[in-house]
Design a protein around this motif. Structure first.
Motif, PDB file in Angstrom:
ATOM      1  N   ILE A  18       0.858  -1.190   0.000  1.00 42.62           N
ATOM      2  CA  ILE A  18       0.000   0.000   0.000  1.00 42.62           C
ATOM      3  C   ILE A  18       0.891   1.236   0.000  1.00 42.62           C
ATOM      4  O   ILE A  18       1.645   1.443   0.955  1.00 42.62           O
ATOM      5  N   PRO A  19       0.834   2.083  -1.043  1.00 36.16           N
ATOM      6  CA  PRO A  19       1.686   3.282  -1.085  1.00 36.16           C
ATOM      7  C   PRO A  19       1.338   4.231   0.064  1.00 36.16           C
ATOM      8  O   PRO A  19       0.171   4.545   0.306  1.00 36.16           O
ATOM      9  N   ALA A  20       2.341   4.673   0.771  1.00 33.82           N
ATOM     10  CA  ALA A  20       2.160   5.622   1.882  1.00 33.82           C
ATOM     11  C   ALA A  20       3.462   6.387   2.060  1.00 33.82           C
ATOM     12  O   ALA A  20       4.548   5.891   1.729  1.00 33.82           O
ATOM     13  N   LYS A  21       3.355   7.601   2.581  1.00 36.63           N
ATOM     14  CA  LYS A  21       4.537   8.423   2.814  1.00 36.63           C
ATOM     15  C   LYS A  21       4.261   9.415   3.934  1.00 36.63           C
ATOM     16  O   LYS A  21       3.111   9.760   4.213  1.00 36.63           O
ATOM     17  N   LYS A  22       5.343   9.858   4.545  1.00 34.63           N
ATOM     18  CA  LYS A  22       5.224  10.863   5.604  1.00 34.63           C
ATOM     19  C   LYS A  22       5.139  12.256   4.993  1.00 34.63           C
ATOM     20  O   LYS A  22       5.801  12.546   3.995  1.00 34.63           O
ATOM     21  N   VAL A  23       4.337  13.099   5.616  1.00 35.83           N
ATOM     22  CA  VAL A  23       4.243  14.512   5.230  1.00 35.83           C
ATOM     23  C   VAL A  23       4.300  15.341   6.500  1.00 35.83           C
ATOM     24  O   VAL A  23       3.976  14.858   7.591  1.00 35.83           O
ATOM     25  N   ASN A  24       4.714  16.567   6.345  1.00 33.40           N
ATOM     26  CA  ASN A  24       4.805  17.482   7.485  1.00 33.40           C
ATOM     27  C   ASN A  24       3.768  18.581   7.332  1.00 33.40           C
ATOM     28  O   ASN A  24       3.668  19.218   6.275  1.00 33.40           O
ATOM     29  N   GLY A  25       2.994  18.801   8.372  1.00 30.70           N
ATOM     30  CA  GLY A  25       1.941  19.810   8.350  1.00 30.70           C
ATOM     31  C   GLY A  25       2.103  20.815   9.464  1.00 30.70           C
ATOM     32  O   GLY A  25       2.743  20.542  10.497  1.00 30.70           O
ATOM     33  N   LEU A  26       1.510  21.984   9.247  1.00 31.32           N
ATOM     34  CA  LEU A  26       1.572  23.063  10.225  1.00 31.32           C
ATOM     35  C   LEU A  26       0.154  23.472  10.594  1.00 31.32           C
ATOM     36  O   LEU A  26      -0.647  23.820   9.718  1.00 31.32           O
ATOM     37  N   PHE A  27      -0.158  23.411  11.887  1.00 35.45           N
ATOM     38  CA  PHE A  27      -1.473  23.858  12.338  1.00 35.45           C
ATOM     39  C   PHE A  27      -1.484  25.389  12.406  1.00 35.45           C
ATOM     40  O   PHE A  27      -0.648  25.997  13.073  1.00 35.45           O
ATOM     41  N   LEU A  28      -2.451  25.995  11.690  1.00 33.76           N
ATOM     42  CA  LEU A  28      -2.544  27.453  11.624  1.00 33.76           C
ATOM     43  C   LEU A  28      -3.430  27.956  12.759  1.00 33.76           C
ATOM     44  O   LEU A  28      -4.633  27.659  12.800  1.00 33.76           O
ATOM     45  N   GLU A  29      -2.830  28.692  13.668  1.00 39.68           N
ATOM     46  CA  GLU A  29      -3.553  29.291  14.788  1.00 39.68           C
ATOM     47  C   GLU A  29      -3.108  30.738  14.908  1.00 39.68           C
ATOM     48  O   GLU A  29      -1.913  31.036  14.863  1.00 39.68           O
ATOM     49  N   ASP A  30      -4.073  31.626  15.019  1.00 36.67           N
ATOM     50  CA  ASP A  30      -3.780  33.056  14.996  1.00 36.67           C
ATOM     51  C   ASP A  30      -2.851  33.462  16.145  1.00 36.67           C
ATOM     52  O   ASP A  30      -3.013  33.023  17.287  1.00 36.67           O
ATOM     53  N   GLN A  31      -1.853  34.286  15.803  1.00 35.29           N
ATOM     54  CA  GLN A  31      -0.920  34.885  16.759  1.00 35.29           C
ATOM     55  C   GLN A  31      -0.124  33.831  17.548  1.00 35.29           C
ATOM     56  O   GLN A  31       0.196  34.024  18.713  1.00 35.29           O
ATOM     57  N   ARG A  32       0.200  32.730  16.896  1.00 36.38           N
ATOM     58  CA  ARG A  32       1.043  31.723  17.541  1.00 36.38           C
ATOM     59  C   ARG A  32       2.489  31.891  17.075  1.00 36.38           C
ATOM     60  O   ARG A  32       2.753  32.244  15.926  1.00 36.38           O
ATOM     61  N   ARG A  33       3.420  31.603  17.969  1.00 37.40           N
ATOM     62  CA  ARG A  33       4.847  31.747  17.687  1.00 37.40           C
ATOM     63  C   ARG A  33       5.579  30.461  18.056  1.00 37.40           C
ATOM     64  O   ARG A  33       5.139  29.680  18.878  1.00 37.40           O
ATOM     65  N   ARG A  34       6.741  30.303  17.410  1.00 35.06           N
ATOM     66  CA  ARG A  34       7.641  29.173  17.671  1.00 35.06           C
ATOM     67  C   ARG A  34       6.918  27.834  17.574  1.00 35.06           C
ATOM     68  O   ARG A  34       7.073  26.943  18.412  1.00 35.06           O
TER      69      ARG A  34
END
Length: 500
Positions: A198-214
């Motif tokens: 079964i084809p699968a791969k890792k991906v990197n995501g970013l959770f978008l939250e207002d006024q968040r840092r680091r």
């Protein structure tokens, strides 16, 4: 007698073409159908930090390429570094390079994104699963887990779902505990799926939250199923894509590679904002070089000119309807349209007062000129000069008395005013004052309605941003041109013929 069938076919084709072109522009190019619409945008800053070792340094950083978000603007800050942004088989990435990097190094990348609503990730081609060679210490446990989950599944998708559920069960088996002690959940999930073809791969995501840092990237797994990549999070057992998730890197490789440095780190800051939906659509079209044959590629001065010109068909449509269907008499065929254009510049009340004053003074002077028995050309020329003088006099008086609205009276079409005065003067002599009032009042009434239609914000938005609407207007004008029935104002006149 000629058949009207070709005519009706032409009208229908024009109407359908205009509607289709407008709908296509609204859906395909995301041009808002109503003015003033706002869209949410995200400004994301990525900070790349590392310790330079004094040697040449090269930093390769993956850039976002997510169909759920459109990139409006992106830029990078890297004093002293060379920068290259490329899009190749390894995805979109930025590469910074410098001959010598010593001590703390900070590189910045900033991007502005707007959601597109396209959350599905369609595979360009059917991928192949790369079988994983299990270490001898893990092979037996892994095969036992896969065989057990495989027996509880019916398809590749259900196998991935059951496997994801097993990773996060409250009573996980000892085999899963053993494998997770030496592997991350994402790595183990991908390895087991690939082992089953079964084809699968890792991906990197970013959770978008207002006024968040680091903020840091979160690892997900994409699983191929029927031409589409589906998102799983083995860390918490969830499936599907959260609304506030931005897939930053889909290559399945390292997001950040640093050569010539140590202790590399990337962190993200983000801020939510609102912006005009129309401006966003224009920016997107510019980025895609899709503004060819669009009015937005013209200089601003020409765009402003066309915004006025493209309102004329609306005024023409009003005139045709009010004259052909309603039966209102006007002085001149399309003089009300030009007067309505002047009203847009002067505002309605100022325009009406200015028009009445100019025509009234013009008629008085024209009555004197008629006693001189001048030739038509000389008389019209004299009226034009007089009209210019009247407009100049009223403008000066307005300025002296501090009436700034009166200064806009210069927007009236002088030649049209001269011909209007001439036509009304002749009408007065031939038909009497009543007919002058009827046609003059009709002209002002039609001009007022045309002004109200042309000055509507949504009308101005449509005629400039959806050029197909002009084909619809043309179809309506042609259709009304075939009307041969009674005008509405004539019904009263012919009422006695109908009897009681």
């Amino acid at each position: 007698m000629h058949s009207r069938k070709p005519f009706y076919i032409l009208v229908a084709l024009l109407f359908l073409a205009g509607v289709a072109a407008s709908v296509y522009r609204g859906i395909e190019h995301n041009v808002p159908f109503l003015p003033g619409e706002q869209v949410q945008s995200w400004a994301v800053d990525a900070k790349v930090s590392f310790q330079g070792t004094g040697e040449p340094a090269e930093v390769k950083f993956s850039l976002p390429n997510d169909p759920a978000f459109e990139i409006l603007v992106e830029n990078a800050t890297s004093p002293g570094y060379g920068l290259t942004i490329a899009n190749d088989s390894s995805g979109r990435h930025a590469t910074w390079s410098v001959r010598q990097a010593r001590g703390q190094q900070d590189l910045y990348y900033k991007v502005t994104l707007v959601p597109t609503g396209k959350t599905q990730v369609i595979a360009q081609a059917e991928p192949e699963a790369v079988e994983y060679n299990w270490p001898a210490t893990e092979k037996a446990a892994a095969e036992q887990i896969m065989d057990e989950v495989w027996s509880r599944s019916a398809t590749n998708l259900s196998f991935a779902q059951q496997l994801n559920k097993s990773f996060n069960a409250s009573d996980r088996s000892q085999n899963i505990e053993l494998l997770l002690s030496g592997n991350s959940a994402a790595n183990l999930f991908v390895q087991m799926l690939n082992s089953k073809g079964i084809p699968a791969k890792k991906v990197n995501g970013l959770f978008l939250e207002d006024q968040r840092r680091r903020q840091q990237l979160t690892t997900f797994v994409e699983v191929y199923h029927q031409g589409e990549w589906l998102l799983f999070n083995p860390a918490d057992g969830s499936q599907g894509r959260p609304d506030n998730l931005l897939i930053w890197d889909r290559t399945g490789k390292s997001t950040l590679d640093v050569v010539g440095g140590v202790n590399s780190l990337v962190s993200f800051s983000m801020l939510q904002d609102t912006r005009s939906a129309l401006a966003t659509s224009i920016d997107v079209l510019k980025n895609k070089d899709a503004l060819d044959f669009s009015l937005y590629q013209l200089p601003l001065e020409e765009q402003s000119l066309f915004k006025g010109i493209l309102l004329i068909p609306i005024g023409v449509l009003m005139v045709v309807f009010l004259r052909v269907i309603i039966g209102i008499k006007t002085s001149g065929t399309f003089m009300p349209v030009l007067i309505a254009l002047a009203f847009i510049q002067t505002t309605l009340l100022t325009g009406l007062v200015g028009f009445l004053l100019i025509v009234a003074f013009g008629l008085m002077i024209r009555s004197y000129l008629s006693e001189l028995n001048l030739l038509l050309i000389s008389r019209i020329s004299a009226v034009i000069i007089v009209v210019i003088g009247i407009i100049g006099l009223f403008t000066l008086l307005s300025y002296k008395f501090g009436l700034s609205e009166g200064l806009t009276i210069t927007f009236f079409p002088m030649i049209i005013l001269a011909w209007t005065i001439e036509r009304m003067s002749i009408l007065w002599e031939e038909e009497g004052a009543k007919e002058v009032v009827v046609q003059g009042g009709g002209s002002l009434f039609v001009a007022t309605l045309a002004y109200l239609a042309m000055s509507a914000t949504w009308v101005q938005h449509w005629v400039f941003n959806f050029l197909g609407i002009h084909l619809v207007i043309l179809a309506m004008v042609l259709l009304m041109g075939q009307y041969t029935g009674y005008k509405l104002l004539e019904l009263k006149r012919f009422k006695p013929l109908a009897g009681e």
